[in-house]
Scaffold this motif. Structure first.
Motif, PDB file in Angstrom:
ATOM      1  N   PHE A  79       0.830  -1.201   0.000  1.00  0.00           N
ATOM      2  CA  PHE A  79       0.000   0.000   0.000  1.00  0.00           C
ATOM      3  C   PHE A  79       0.868   1.256   0.000  1.00  0.00           C
ATOM      4  O   PHE A  79       0.577   2.223  -0.702  1.00  0.00           O
ATOM      5  CB  PHE A  79      -0.935   0.021   1.205  1.00  0.00           C
ATOM      6  CG  PHE A  79      -2.032  -1.010   1.154  1.00  0.00           C
ATOM      7  CD1 PHE A  79      -2.416  -1.605  -0.032  1.00  0.00           C
ATOM      8  CD2 PHE A  79      -2.678  -1.384   2.308  1.00  0.00           C
ATOM      9  CE1 PHE A  79      -3.414  -2.552  -0.071  1.00  0.00           C
ATOM     10  CE2 PHE A  79      -3.695  -2.335   2.282  1.00  0.00           C
ATOM     11  CZ  PHE A  79      -4.057  -2.911   1.082  1.00  0.00           C
ATOM     12  N   CYS A  80       1.947   1.249   0.785  1.00  0.00           N
ATOM     13  CA  CYS A  80       2.854   2.407   0.818  1.00  0.00           C
ATOM     14  C   CYS A  80       3.521   2.615  -0.540  1.00  0.00           C
ATOM     15  O   CYS A  80       3.676   3.761  -0.991  1.00  0.00           O
ATOM     16  CB  CYS A  80       3.902   2.220   1.901  1.00  0.00           C
ATOM     17  SG  CYS A  80       3.242   2.318   3.570  1.00  0.00           S
ATOM     18  N   MET A  81       3.919   1.552  -1.183  1.00  0.00           N
ATOM     19  CA  MET A  81       4.529   1.671  -2.510  1.00  0.00           C
ATOM     20  C   MET A  81       3.522   2.211  -3.528  1.00  0.00           C
ATOM     21  O   MET A  81       3.883   2.965  -4.433  1.00  0.00           O
ATOM     22  CB  MET A  81       5.091   0.321  -2.970  1.00  0.00           C
ATOM     23  CG  MET A  81       6.281  -0.138  -2.164  1.00  0.00           C
ATOM     24  SD  MET A  81       7.630   1.062  -2.121  1.00  0.00           S
ATOM     25  CE  MET A  81       8.121   1.076  -3.812  1.00  0.00           C
ATOM     26  N   ALA A  82       2.268   1.832  -3.381  1.00  0.00           N
ATOM     27  CA  ALA A  82       1.233   2.355  -4.275  1.00  0.00           C
ATOM     28  C   ALA A  82       1.066   3.857  -4.075  1.00  0.00           C
ATOM     29  O   ALA A  82       0.905   4.604  -5.050  1.00  0.00           O
ATOM     30  CB  ALA A  82      -0.089   1.645  -4.029  1.00  0.00           C
ATOM     31  N   VAL A  83       1.135   4.300  -2.833  1.00  0.00           N
ATOM     32  CA  VAL A  83       1.030   5.738  -2.555  1.00  0.00           C
ATOM     33  C   VAL A  83       2.217   6.477  -3.165  1.00  0.00           C
ATOM     34  O   VAL A  83       2.060   7.530  -3.793  1.00  0.00           O
ATOM     35  CB  VAL A  83       0.943   5.999  -1.035  1.00  0.00           C
ATOM     36  CG1 VAL A  83       1.115   7.469  -0.714  1.00  0.00           C
ATOM     37  CG2 VAL A  83      -0.376   5.480  -0.486  1.00  0.00           C
ATOM     38  N   VAL A  84       3.409   5.928  -3.013  1.00  0.00           N
ATOM     39  CA  VAL A  84       4.609   6.546  -3.592  1.00  0.00           C
ATOM     40  C   VAL A  84       4.477   6.637  -5.106  1.00  0.00           C
ATOM     41  O   VAL A  84       4.767   7.678  -5.711  1.00  0.00           O
ATOM     42  CB  VAL A  84       5.876   5.759  -3.205  1.00  0.00           C
ATOM     43  CG1 VAL A  84       7.073   6.194  -4.022  1.00  0.00           C
ATOM     44  CG2 VAL A  84       6.159   5.914  -1.723  1.00  0.00           C
ATOM     45  N   GLN A  85       4.030   5.559  -5.737  1.00  0.00           N
ATOM     46  CA  GLN A  85       3.873   5.577  -7.192  1.00  0.00           C
ATOM     47  C   GLN A  85       2.830   6.606  -7.612  1.00  0.00           C
ATOM     48  O   GLN A  85       3.011   7.319  -8.595  1.00  0.00           O
ATOM     49  CB  GLN A  85       3.487   4.205  -7.719  1.00  0.00           C
ATOM     50  CG  GLN A  85       3.371   4.203  -9.233  1.00  0.00           C
ATOM     51  CD  GLN A  85       3.097   2.832  -9.791  1.00  0.00           C
ATOM     52  OE1 GLN A  85       3.128   1.843  -9.071  1.00  0.00           O
ATOM     53  NE2 GLN A  85       2.823   2.769 -11.068  1.00  0.00           N
ATOM     54  N   GLN A  86       1.749   6.710  -6.869  1.00  0.00           N
ATOM     55  CA  GLN A  86       0.709   7.678  -7.202  1.00  0.00           C
ATOM     56  C   GLN A  86       1.241   9.108  -7.074  1.00  0.00           C
ATOM     57  O   GLN A  86       0.950   9.957  -7.911  1.00  0.00           O
ATOM     58  CB  GLN A  86      -0.508   7.496  -6.300  1.00  0.00           C
ATOM     59  CG  GLN A  86      -1.690   8.286  -6.743  1.00  0.00           C
ATOM     60  CD  GLN A  86      -2.908   7.423  -6.879  1.00  0.00           C
ATOM     61  OE1 GLN A  86      -2.956   6.344  -6.340  1.00  0.00           O
ATOM     62  NE2 GLN A  86      -3.885   7.877  -7.597  1.00  0.00           N
ATOM     63  N   VAL A  87       2.031   9.372  -6.043  1.00  0.00           N
ATOM     64  CA  VAL A  87       2.632  10.696  -5.875  1.00  0.00           C
ATOM     65  C   VAL A  87       3.569  11.004  -7.030  1.00  0.00           C
ATOM     66  O   VAL A  87       3.574  12.119  -7.567  1.00  0.00           O
ATOM     67  CB  VAL A  87       3.368  10.793  -4.515  1.00  0.00           C
ATOM     68  CG1 VAL A  87       4.251  12.016  -4.443  1.00  0.00           C
ATOM     69  CG2 VAL A  87       2.366  10.776  -3.375  1.00  0.00           C
ATOM     70  N   ILE A  88       4.344  10.024  -7.452  1.00  0.00           N
ATOM     71  CA  ILE A  88       5.249  10.228  -8.588  1.00  0.00           C
ATOM     72  C   ILE A  88       4.462  10.515  -9.857  1.00  0.00           C
ATOM     73  O   ILE A  88       4.812  11.406 -10.628  1.00  0.00           O
ATOM     74  CB  ILE A  88       6.167   9.000  -8.763  1.00  0.00           C
ATOM     75  CG1 ILE A  88       7.172   8.938  -7.616  1.00  0.00           C
ATOM     76  CG2 ILE A  88       6.885   9.040 -10.113  1.00  0.00           C
ATOM     77  CD1 ILE A  88       7.984   7.666  -7.575  1.00  0.00           C
ATOM     78  N   GLU A  89       3.394   9.762 -10.091  1.00  0.00           N
ATOM     79  CA  GLU A  89       2.577   9.984 -11.292  1.00  0.00           C
ATOM     80  C   GLU A  89       1.934  11.369 -11.277  1.00  0.00           C
ATOM     81  O   GLU A  89       1.888  12.046 -12.301  1.00  0.00           O
ATOM     82  CB  GLU A  89       1.512   8.899 -11.415  1.00  0.00           C
ATOM     83  CG  GLU A  89       2.070   7.549 -11.791  1.00  0.00           C
ATOM     84  CD  GLU A  89       1.030   6.445 -11.767  1.00  0.00           C
ATOM     85  OE1 GLU A  89      -0.146   6.722 -11.426  1.00  0.00           O
ATOM     86  OE2 GLU A  89       1.388   5.304 -12.076  1.00  0.00           O
ATOM     87  N   ILE A  90       1.449  11.801 -10.130  1.00  0.00           N
ATOM     88  CA  ILE A  90       0.856  13.136 -10.027  1.00  0.00           C
ATOM     89  C   ILE A  90       1.932  14.187 -10.256  1.00  0.00           C
ATOM     90  O   ILE A  90       1.711  15.186 -10.942  1.00  0.00           O
ATOM     91  CB  ILE A  90       0.166  13.327  -8.662  1.00  0.00           C
ATOM     92  CG1 ILE A  90      -1.082  12.462  -8.595  1.00  0.00           C
ATOM     93  CG2 ILE A  90      -0.175  14.786  -8.414  1.00  0.00           C
ATOM     94  CD1 ILE A  90      -1.715  12.389  -7.223  1.00  0.00           C
TER      95      ILE A  90
END
Length: 98
Positions: A79-90
Motif C-alpha cells: 500500500f505504501c509503494m502504491a502511494v509513492v507511485q501515485q505521488v510520482i505519477e501526479i
C-alpha cells in the motif's frame, strides 16, 4: 501431520496483491483505492484457513505467527509503494519539481 495456519494465506495474499498491482502498473485498469479496499479479504482467507485446519480430523495445526505478521507487513508495504507511485505519477503530470 501438522499444518501451519497462515502459510497459505500469506502465499495467496502475496500472489493476489502482486497481480493486482502489476495489472494497475501496466494497464491502469484498477484504481489503487479499489485495491486498498480489499484488505478485509486477508482476514477472510485467514479465517477460512483456520476453519479448514480445525475441521481436519487427523491433523494438528499451529499458527504460523511469522507468516501472519509477514502477510500484514507486506500488505502495508505494498500500500505504501502504491502511494509513492501515485505521488510520482501526479508529480509527473504537474511537473511541480521543475
Amino acid at each position: 501431520m501438522t499444518h501451519r495456519v497462515g502459510t497459505i494465506t500469506l502465499g495467496v495474499t502475496m500472489v493476489s496483491v502482486g497481480v493486482l498491482y502489476l495489472i494497475q502498473i501496466f494497464w491502469g485498469g484498477i484504481a489503487y483505492a479499489w485495491i486498498c479496499k480489499l484488505w478485509p479479504v486477508i482476514f477472510i482467507l485467514l479465517g477460512a484457513e483456520v476453519l479448514l485446519a480445525n475441521a481436519r480430523k487427523n491433523g494438528n495445526f499451529i499458527y504460523d505467527k511469522v507468516g501472519i505478521v509477514l502477510t500484514f507487513v507486506l500488505t502495508v508495504f505494498a500500500f505504501c509503494m502504491a502511494v509513492v507511485q501515485q505521488v510520482i505519477e501526479i508529480g509527473e503530470q504537474n511537473r511541480w519539481w521543475m
